[in-house]
Design a protein around this motif. Sequence first.
Motif, short mmCIF file in Angstrom:
data_model
loop_
_atom_site.label_atom_id
_atom_site.label_comp_id
_atom_site.label_asym_id
_atom_site.label_seq_id
_atom_site.Cartn_x
_atom_site.Cartn_y
_atom_site.Cartn_z
N THR A 1 109.49 29.77 75.90
CA THR A 1 109.28 30.91 75.02
C THR A 1 108.23 30.57 73.98
O THR A 1 108.25 29.48 73.40
N ILE A 2 107.32 31.49 73.74
CA ILE A 2 106.31 31.30 72.69
C ILE A 2 106.93 31.73 71.37
O ILE A 2 107.43 32.85 71.25
N THR A 3 106.92 30.86 70.39
CA THR A 3 107.43 31.18 69.06
C THR A 3 106.40 30.79 68.03
O THR A 3 105.40 30.14 68.34
N THR A 4 106.63 31.15 66.78
CA THR A 4 105.70 30.75 65.72
C THR A 4 105.75 29.25 65.51
O THR A 4 104.74 28.64 65.16
N ALA A 5 106.90 28.66 65.73
CA ALA A 5 107.03 27.21 65.59
C ALA A 5 106.35 26.48 66.75
O ALA A 5 105.88 25.35 66.60
N ARG A 6 106.32 27.11 67.93
CA ARG A 6 105.69 26.51 69.12
C ARG A 6 104.75 27.51 69.75
O ARG A 6 105.09 28.16 70.74
N PRO A 7 103.55 27.68 69.18
CA PRO A 7 102.61 28.66 69.73
C PRO A 7 102.00 28.18 71.05
O PRO A 7 102.21 27.06 71.48
N LEU A 8 101.24 29.06 71.64
CA LEU A 8 100.54 28.77 72.89
C LEU A 8 99.53 27.63 72.66
O LEU A 8 98.82 27.64 71.66
N VAL A 9 99.51 26.64 73.53
CA VAL A 9 98.58 25.51 73.39
C VAL A 9 97.65 25.47 74.60
O VAL A 9 97.86 26.17 75.59
N ALA A 10 96.64 24.61 74.52
CA ALA A 10 95.68 24.47 75.62
C ALA A 10 96.41 24.05 76.88
O ALA A 10 97.33 23.23 76.85
N GLY A 11 96.03 24.62 78.00
CA GLY A 11 96.65 24.28 79.28
C GLY A 11 97.81 25.20 79.63
O GLY A 11 98.38 25.10 80.71
N GLU A 12 98.18 26.11 78.73
CA GLU A 12 99.26 27.07 79.01
C GLU A 12 98.67 28.47 79.12
O GLU A 12 97.69 28.80 78.46
N ALA A 13 99.27 29.28 79.96
CA ALA A 13 98.86 30.67 80.11
C ALA A 13 99.95 31.56 79.53
O ALA A 13 101.14 31.27 79.68
N ARG A 14 99.53 32.64 78.90
CA ARG A 14 100.49 33.59 78.35
C ARG A 14 100.85 34.58 79.45
O ARG A 14 99.98 35.28 79.98
N MET A 15 102.14 34.62 79.79
CA MET A 15 102.58 35.47 80.89
C MET A 15 103.81 36.26 80.47
O MET A 15 104.48 35.92 79.50
N MET A 16 104.09 37.30 81.23
CA MET A 16 105.21 38.17 80.92
C MET A 16 106.34 37.92 81.92
O MET A 16 106.10 37.76 83.12
N ALA A 17 107.56 37.87 81.40
CA ALA A 17 108.72 37.75 82.29
C ALA A 17 108.75 38.97 83.19
O ALA A 17 108.58 40.11 82.72
N HIS A 18 108.95 38.78 84.48
CA HIS A 18 108.90 39.90 85.43
C HIS A 18 110.01 40.92 85.18
O HIS A 18 109.86 42.10 85.48
N ALA A 19 111.12 40.50 84.59
CA ALA A 19 112.22 41.41 84.34
C ALA A 19 111.79 42.56 83.44
O ALA A 19 112.35 43.66 83.51
N ILE A 20 110.78 42.36 82.60
CA ILE A 20 110.30 43.42 81.71
C ILE A 20 109.55 44.49 82.48
O ILE A 20 109.67 45.68 82.19
N THR A 21 108.80 44.13 83.50
CA THR A 21 107.94 45.09 84.22
C THR A 21 108.48 45.49 85.59
O THR A 21 107.88 46.32 86.24
N CYS A 22 109.58 44.93 86.03
CA CYS A 22 110.09 45.21 87.37
C CYS A 22 110.48 46.68 87.50
O CYS A 22 111.22 47.21 86.67
N THR A 23 109.98 47.32 88.54
CA THR A 23 110.29 48.73 88.78
C THR A 23 111.36 48.89 89.85
O THR A 23 111.76 50.01 90.16
N GLY A 24 111.81 47.80 90.41
CA GLY A 24 112.81 47.88 91.47
C GLY A 24 114.20 48.15 90.94
O GLY A 24 114.46 48.07 89.74
N THR A 25 115.06 48.50 91.84
CA THR A 25 116.45 48.73 91.46
C THR A 25 117.23 47.48 91.70
O THR A 25 117.08 46.81 92.73
N ARG A 26 118.06 47.15 90.76
CA ARG A 26 118.90 45.97 90.90
C ARG A 26 120.05 46.29 91.84
O ARG A 26 120.71 47.31 91.70
N THR A 27 120.22 45.44 92.81
CA THR A 27 121.33 45.65 93.72
C THR A 27 122.55 44.96 93.13
O THR A 27 122.51 43.80 92.75
N THR A 28 123.59 45.72 93.00
CA THR A 28 124.82 45.16 92.44
C THR A 28 125.85 45.01 93.55
O THR A 28 125.91 45.83 94.46
N PRO A 29 126.65 43.98 93.47
CA PRO A 29 127.68 43.82 94.49
C PRO A 29 128.73 44.92 94.35
O PRO A 29 128.88 45.49 93.27
N PRO A 30 129.43 45.21 95.42
CA PRO A 30 130.48 46.24 95.32
C PRO A 30 131.55 45.79 94.33
O PRO A 30 131.75 44.59 94.13
#
Length: 161
Positions: A64-93
């Motif tokens: 996780t990027i925080t103010t105490a541990r910001p993004l550093v060289a060699g790291e890419a800023r990416m988004m957790a897929h759960a935020i953008t996922c358009t699929g439906t979650r399959t739930t068990p019966p």
Amino acid sequence: MYFSKATLTRCGRPRCGAAIRWTITEAGKKQAVDAEPITNNHPHASKATRAVHCDVHGHLRSRTITTARPLVAGEARMMAHAITCTGTRTTPPPRRPAPARPRTPSPYDVLGIPRSANPTEIRRAYRRLARELHPDLNPDPGAAEKFKAVTRAYATLTGGR
């Protein structure tokens, strides 16, 4: 930052199928992130809170990027897929509840004494019920089972003494 195409997969949720990459979090759990890094002028840049880098073994690691541990060289800023996922979650019966087991009475209930009973009261109650329910003295067919229950309850409360 360049990521290998070997780390690229597809989301398996129905109606999504987006390109994702699996990373390992600091807690050691797997987490899916969107395939492409986010730039600062991206519309969802404020939601992109994962710093992803490739370790010496070729594994994608995320944190996780925080103010105490910001993004550093060699790291890419990416988004957790759960935020953008358009699929439906399959739930068990839903789980069926376990069949109700018949409630067994407590040893105190079997002997007819309060839970605060001392050893003398326990012994008196057992002896009274034993005389009353003993199969040699009571011809009732259910008396033998009741006598066994009273004996088990007494053994439980006294530790088999």
